[in-house]
Design a protein around this motif. Structure first.
Motif, mmCIF file in Angstrom:
data_model
loop_
_atom_site.group_PDB
_atom_site.id
_atom_site.type_symbol
_atom_site.label_atom_id
_atom_site.label_comp_id
_atom_site.label_asym_id
_atom_site.label_seq_id
_atom_site.Cartn_x
_atom_site.Cartn_y
_atom_site.Cartn_z
ATOM 1 N N ILE A 209 42.670 32.563 47.772
ATOM 2 C CA ILE A 209 41.770 32.383 46.533
ATOM 3 C C ILE A 209 40.361 32.725 47.461
ATOM 4 O O ILE A 209 40.273 32.423 48.303
ATOM 5 C CB ILE A 209 41.793 31.903 45.155
ATOM 6 C CG1 ILE A 209 43.022 31.364 44.588
ATOM 7 C CG2 ILE A 209 40.406 32.667 44.559
ATOM 8 C CD1 ILE A 209 43.339 30.417 44.529
ATOM 9 N N THR A 253 44.937 35.863 44.422
ATOM 10 C CA THR A 253 44.991 35.371 43.467
ATOM 11 C C THR A 253 43.437 35.561 43.453
ATOM 12 O O THR A 253 42.984 35.224 44.261
ATOM 13 C CB THR A 253 45.784 34.036 43.291
ATOM 14 O OG1 THR A 253 46.899 34.172 43.796
ATOM 15 C CG2 THR A 253 45.071 33.559 41.980
ATOM 16 N N THR A 254 43.323 36.141 42.102
ATOM 17 C CA THR A 254 41.970 36.128 41.757
ATOM 18 C C THR A 254 41.387 34.230 41.630
ATOM 19 O O THR A 254 41.686 33.435 41.054
ATOM 20 C CB THR A 254 41.146 36.933 40.814
ATOM 21 O OG1 THR A 254 42.600 36.058 39.432
ATOM 22 C CG2 THR A 254 41.910 38.091 40.482
ATOM 23 N N SER A 260 45.942 39.408 41.638
ATOM 24 C CA SER A 260 45.172 40.862 42.881
ATOM 25 C C SER A 260 45.825 41.528 43.536
ATOM 26 O O SER A 260 46.354 41.319 44.536
ATOM 27 C CB SER A 260 43.688 40.600 43.484
ATOM 28 O OG SER A 260 43.323 42.277 44.420
ATOM 29 N N ARG A 262 44.774 43.172 46.491
ATOM 30 C CA ARG A 262 44.051 43.663 47.191
ATOM 31 C C ARG A 262 44.304 43.893 48.676
ATOM 32 O O ARG A 262 44.964 42.753 48.791
ATOM 33 C CB ARG A 262 42.777 42.951 47.223
ATOM 34 C CG ARG A 262 41.966 41.954 48.041
ATOM 35 C CD ARG A 262 40.676 41.414 48.128
ATOM 36 N NE ARG A 262 39.603 41.911 49.626
ATOM 37 C CZ ARG A 262 38.786 40.999 49.242
ATOM 38 N NH1 ARG A 262 38.962 40.274 48.448
ATOM 39 N NH2 ARG A 262 37.700 40.757 50.314
#
Length: 263
Positions: A209, A253-254, A260, A262
């Motif tokens: 995160i 992880t957001t 996510s 990403r």
């Protein structure tokens, strides 16, 4: 700084039979040999072995392959740091003086690639871990460890296997979403003290995160999913190892807890 590559792994629990995952040690040692050609640092965040009790004149034979691989990595110039976990009951001088590891019996902090890093296995952080924190003090007590070593290894090893198995079952049954979130809160709290990266293990739940240029990372485990983290050019990423295939970068992880994509 651009040439430095650091790897983070935890929770392989070598030495214990886990059905359908008998090859995990083979794959872990292959991974270690693969990264030893370019890794400058390797951080093992505890519980590499299902338990570690060090005797002066006795080492478990089934630990020899892993210890030999670690020693070879050290001889190639890899700096290996071992942060003790809850299954590392009694670490003595052997791992540091003979194998060449840097041993940290609690939290460890250092600067690497321009980042201030905080490392901890992660045991005892939950609010509900009151009884465990008391047990941890008993297990880490030097006098108690000396008394335990008076037991013959043929007795002490099976006994420790029994208790470590109970600990592992408890974690797998009780680690719900709220408790995973609690680890994130601890990570964020440490980041707020001025650290750039916080790395835990213990939960067997890999995640990463980011809050701006800071991040909390959990290495996951090397039992079923073979997950690890990597720091290169000051950027932390999370990965999954696949035997005979290229590793796969894991989604982040957001901050709110959702995944996510990403890359």
């Amino acid at each position: 700084m651009s040439k430095e590559q650091a790897y983070f792994v935890s929770d392989a629990h070598l030495g214990i039979f886990i059905p359908n995952h008998e090859q995990r040690e083979k794959h872990l040692l292959t991974f270690f040999r693969e990264i030893s050609s370019h890794a400058t640092h390797v951080f093992i965040l505890g519980d590499l072995f299902d338990f570690w009790i060090e005797y002066k004149y006795s080492i478990r034979p089934d630990y020899f392959p892993a210890l030999h691989t670690l020693r070879n990595m050290v001889e190639k110039g890899v700096n290996i740091h071992y942060i003790a976990g809850n299954h590392d009951f009694a670490i003595g001088p052997f791992l540091q003086e003979t194998i060449g590891l840097h041993i940290h019996c609690d939290h460890a902090e250092m600067e690497l690639q321009g980042k201030r890093i905080h490392l901890f296995h992660g045991d005892g952080l939950l609010k509900a871990d009151i009884s465990y924190r008391m047990l941890r003090k008993i297990l880490r007590n030097k006098t108690n460890q000396r008394l335990y070593r008076l037991l013959h290894p043929n007795i002490a090893v099976p006994l420790a296997t029994f208790f470590s198995g109970n600990s592992r079952k408890f974690l797998s049954l009780c680690l719900c979403a709220d408790k995973i979130k609690e680890y994130r809160v601890h990570g964020k709290r440490i980041l707020d003290t001025g650290k750039d990266i916080v790395v835990f293990g213990h939960t067997h739940h890999p995640e990463l995160i980011r809050w701006g240029d800071k991040c909390y990372c959990n290495t996951g485990e090397w039992i079923r999913k073979y997950t690890y983290a990597k720091l290169e050019k000051g950027i932390m990423t999370s990965w999954q190892y696949f035997p005979d295939k290229a590793p796969q970068r894991l989604p982040e992880t957001t901050a709110g807890g959702a995944f996510s994509s990403r890359e």
